[in-house]
Write a protein that holds these residues in place. Structure first.
Motif, PDB file in Angstrom:
ATOM      1  N   UNK A  42      37.932  45.971  33.413  1.00  0.00           N
ATOM      2  CA  UNK A  42      36.997  47.091  33.263  1.00  0.00           C
ATOM      3  C   UNK A  42      37.589  48.326  33.938  1.00  0.00           C
ATOM      4  N   UNK A  43      38.890  48.452  33.843  1.00  0.00           N
ATOM      5  CA  UNK A  43      39.638  49.634  34.272  1.00  0.00           C
ATOM      6  C   UNK A  43      39.348  50.026  35.723  1.00  0.00           C
ATOM      7  N   UNK A  44      39.459  49.021  36.587  1.00  0.00           N
ATOM      8  CA  UNK A  44      39.370  49.259  38.012  1.00  0.00           C
ATOM      9  C   UNK A  44      38.065  48.869  38.644  1.00  0.00           C
ATOM     10  N   UNK A  45      37.027  48.707  37.853  1.00  0.00           N
ATOM     11  CA  UNK A  45      35.745  48.276  38.398  1.00  0.00           C
ATOM     12  C   UNK A  45      35.684  46.756  38.560  1.00  0.00           C
ATOM     13  N   UNK A  46      36.802  46.120  38.343  1.00  0.00           N
ATOM     14  CA  UNK A  46      37.001  44.692  38.618  1.00  0.00           C
ATOM     15  C   UNK A  46      38.093  44.603  39.691  1.00  0.00           C
ATOM     16  N   UNK A  47      37.676  44.599  40.942  1.00  0.00           N
ATOM     17  CA  UNK A  47      38.610  44.724  42.065  1.00  0.00           C
ATOM     18  C   UNK A  47      39.122  43.352  42.490  1.00  0.00           C
TER      19      UNK A  47
END
Length: 564
Positions: A71-76
């Motif tokens: 999710x383009x960075x919202x999945x850390x």
């Protein structure tokens, strides 16, 4: 009219984050320094002078942590590491130093409702390894999904994990399992992450979907008539204020007063905003709300027509809440929304509608946010086939529509109107190959209009969106009435003119702001309640504006700010 430097505003009201204008950077699409097609932190450093020239006071940086980018960075995957595509921690340190050297603050985007399933915590949790066994929300089930909840991304909120032999909850993609905030160890992990970044010198956090961290005990079924199903059991949950207070005290600690906390709050209403900004808990300084973003569809791809009177009602409701004591982020664009020029304005009147919308937005009481590209009037893009879709939300929607038997051309307009992909195309810096964003093929195609709509071309024009934004930001910086003044909506029933007054008696400041939301010529008549005898124009987006606002013949998308 009083001078800003002598304004007597109650001292407890003054906060840097109220008076600031924020600029939002979406890392993948801002500027690519190494030619791999993906924006990066060194590319941001190259553009720091650009931000300084625009006049912004702070940067909101979308996630740059290590992530598989589902999710383009919202999945850390690692809260304390920089994603290698974007650079290194040394690069990040330099960005912070370069911003601070220009008196520009840096606010990081932090996701604490969920992580990536690649995070070490989840890998150990799926193996039932102590003490990580309950770091996430697991439920065994022999009869399918544990409840009927839906993800925000149009899929079931549960996925079965073979290794754990159980379902895990994810309110977003399957790659983003929700953390179990009921567990003290999880809360302490998050507190430590927050403290770690604050010690590095950042100036605050934008907290992603922060009002979803508390879930209803027992995880009961949701109302199938409300979407997403189950939201009433995980939005503004029963322990939300408790968690907020603990995060404020144990995570932010001694840094709390110097930094900004911006809470993205799903489906929030003004009363809840008052609660989370001081009445019940004090973690948040301001909230990001969505009422004005849902006028054309409460569900992402369920488009509906809207009226300007609806926008007035939504904005006034939140201006009333600010008057009662909350604070809000003012935005019409971000990485989750289509481009405002296409949504609320008209690309055929790019300069006029972009600058009118900026005037309208910045004229309200709250903290304005500028999303990369809006300062040059970037607009939505076209999607020729499903292969053009990148956003997982859009892809899920297409899969659902395809399974229902629809062809892409039947639903193509859904994406061209409302897809998040519209906001994520690369920043258009010039008319060079790939819009000057990268030396190589970008991760997403650039907009079709990049040869004419780009920073270099815009700044060369006699009427520049960028230059108008700069003037607007400077005006707000010099007039406390635009920050602290009372808001008074005028002509509430007019269907094409949005007019309002801002007043700050302590500073002897009063403004009248008039915006034409149409491509027609319209006549504005000042209400008798507004004294315009001594009015002067302080800013206008078109040349030779009417100087006396008793009666104003407005041109298409004209915006005028009068000092009264």
């Amino acid at each position: 009219m009083g001078d800003s430097s002598t304004t007597e505003v109650v001292s407890r009201e003054r906060r840097w984050w109220k008076e600031a204008v924020f600029y939002q950077i979406y890392p993948r699409s801002f500027n690519d320094s190494d030619g791999d097609g993906v924006g990066d932190i060194p590319g941001m450093v190259e553009k720091v002078d650009y931000l300084d020239d625009l006049g912004v006071d702070a940067v909101w940086l979308n996630p740059v942590y290590e992530s598989p980018q589902a999710d383009f960075g919202y999945d850390i995957a690692d809260y304390r590491a920089i994603n290698p595509e974007y650079g290194t921690m040394d690069d990040w340190d330099r960005l912070l130093a370069e911003l601070h050297a220009r008196d520009i603050r840096l606010v990081m985007d932090l996701v604490v409702n969920h992580t990536s399933k690649e995070h070490e915590w989840f890998q150990r949790s799926r193996a039932a390894e102590e003490p990580y066994e309950d770091y996430y929300i697991w439920r065994p089930s022999d009869d399918g999904h544990p409840n009927n909840w839906e993800s925000h991304f149009d899929i079931p909120a549960w996925t079965y994990d073979d290794e754990r032999a159980a379902y895990y909850l994810h309110l977003f993609t399957r790659d983003q399992p929700d953390l179990n905030w009921e567990l003290r160890a999880v809360r302490e992990e998050i507190f430590n992450v927050v403290s770690w970044w604050l010690e590095r010198g950042i100036d605050g956090f934008r907290l992603d979907v922060i009002n979803e961290i508390s879930k209803e005990p027992g995880l009961p079924d949701g109302d199938p008539e409300c979407g997403p199903v189950g939201a009433e059991h995980h939005i503004n949950g029963p322990r939300m204020h408790e968690y907020f207070e603990k995060l404020s005290e144990q995570g932010f600690g001694e840094h709390r007063e110097r930094v900004a906390t911006i809470g993205e709050c799903a489906l929030i209403d003004p009363e809840t905003a008052l609660d989370v900004t001081g009445r019940e808990s004090a973690l948040l300084d301001m909230v990001i709300y969505f009422d004005h973003m849902q006028l054309d569809g409460r569900d992402r791809f369920d488009y509906r027509e809207w009226e300007l009177t609806d926008l007035k009602e939504a904005m006034t409701r939140w201006q009333d809440a600010v008057a009662e004591g909350t604070w809000v982020a003012l935005y019409h664009s971000n990485h989750d929304q289509p481009r405002a020029v296409s949504r609320f304005g008209d690309p055929d009147y790019r300069y006029e509608s972009a600058t009118m919308l900026a005037t309208w937005l910045h004229g309200h009481r709250g903290t304005p946010f500028v999303y990369q590209g809006e300062e040059i009037g970037m607009s939505n893009v076209s999607f020729e086939s499903p292969r053009d879709l990148v956003d997982p939300w859009a892809i899920n929607h297409w899969e659902n529509e395809r399974e229902a038997g629809r062809a892409f051309d039947e639903v193509r307009e859904d994406f061209e109107r409302l897809s998040r992909d519209n906001a994520r195309t690369p920043m258009q810096w010039s008319d060079a190959a790939h819009a000057g964003f990268s030396a190589d093929e970008p991760w997403m195609p650039v907009g079709d209009d990049f040869e004419t709509v780009n920073v270099a071309a815009d700044r060369d024009r006699k009427r520049s969106v960028f230059e108008y934004y700069r003037d607007l930001i400077a005006l707000r910086d010099g007039m406390d009435v635009l920050v602290y003044g009372a808001f008074d909506l005028l002509l509430p029933d007019h269907e094409r003119i949005y007019a309002f007054r801002r007043t700050l008696p302590e500073a002897d400041q009063e403004l009248l702001i008039v915006c034409n939301f149409s491509d027609d010529r319209l006549t504005f008549e000042a209400p008798a309640s507004v004294d315009v005898a001594d009015a002067t124009v302080v800013l206008a987006n078109l040349p030779e504006p009417e100087t006396e606002p008793v009666t104003v013949e407005l041109r298409p998308y004209e915006a005028i700010i009068y000092e009264l």
